[in-house]
Scaffold this motif. Sequence first.
Motif, short mmCIF file in Angstrom:
data_model
loop_
_atom_site.label_atom_id
_atom_site.label_comp_id
_atom_site.label_asym_id
_atom_site.label_seq_id
_atom_site.Cartn_x
_atom_site.Cartn_y
_atom_site.Cartn_z
N UNK A 103 -74.44 74.06 2.98
CA UNK A 103 -73.54 74.20 4.12
C UNK A 103 -73.21 75.67 4.29
N UNK A 104 -73.74 76.29 5.34
CA UNK A 104 -73.58 77.73 5.60
C UNK A 104 -73.97 78.54 4.36
N UNK A 105 -73.06 79.28 3.75
CA UNK A 105 -73.39 80.11 2.58
C UNK A 105 -73.18 79.37 1.27
N UNK A 106 -72.81 78.11 1.29
CA UNK A 106 -72.55 77.31 0.09
C UNK A 106 -73.71 76.35 -0.14
N UNK A 107 -74.13 76.21 -1.40
CA UNK A 107 -75.14 75.21 -1.72
C UNK A 107 -74.86 74.64 -3.10
N UNK A 108 -75.15 73.37 -3.25
CA UNK A 108 -75.06 72.68 -4.53
C UNK A 108 -76.46 72.64 -5.09
N UNK A 109 -76.66 73.30 -6.24
CA UNK A 109 -77.99 73.45 -6.83
C UNK A 109 -78.15 72.48 -7.98
N UNK A 110 -79.26 71.75 -7.97
CA UNK A 110 -79.63 70.88 -9.08
C UNK A 110 -80.89 71.45 -9.71
N UNK A 111 -80.99 71.35 -11.03
CA UNK A 111 -82.16 71.92 -11.70
C UNK A 111 -82.57 71.12 -12.92
#
Length: 121
Positions: A103-111
């Motif tokens: 969302x815009x400059x925010x991201x939820x990263x999974x790895x």
Amino acid sequence: MNKLLITFTFLLLTSWSICYGQEFSKSSLKYATGIGASMGKNAEGLGLVFSVGYQREIWKDRLRLNPNMSFGYYSGKGISDAPDVYFNSVSLQTNLYVDAVRFKAFSLVLGTGALVNNSRG
């Protein structure tokens, strides 16, 4: 007191970063240094960790591959119940990251990834 001042100065100087602009690229070199902890079957310690890696975009700026290599030097001096030991650690790691929510400059990263480590000392 002198050791505390030296440690604080070192942490202050290594925590600053230099920011600069660059053109967008699908790949990048990454490097890092920091303070790490290692706990194993025969040794526990705190120390310095250095890492060098490569990151490559795979799919639509959402999926990235990041192989890297880390070197660490550890000592048991910072842990009260650990014996006075010194050891080194070398690890090879490959990670795969995906931006699950953006969302815009925010991201939820999974790895996820695989790690191979060798400690000696």
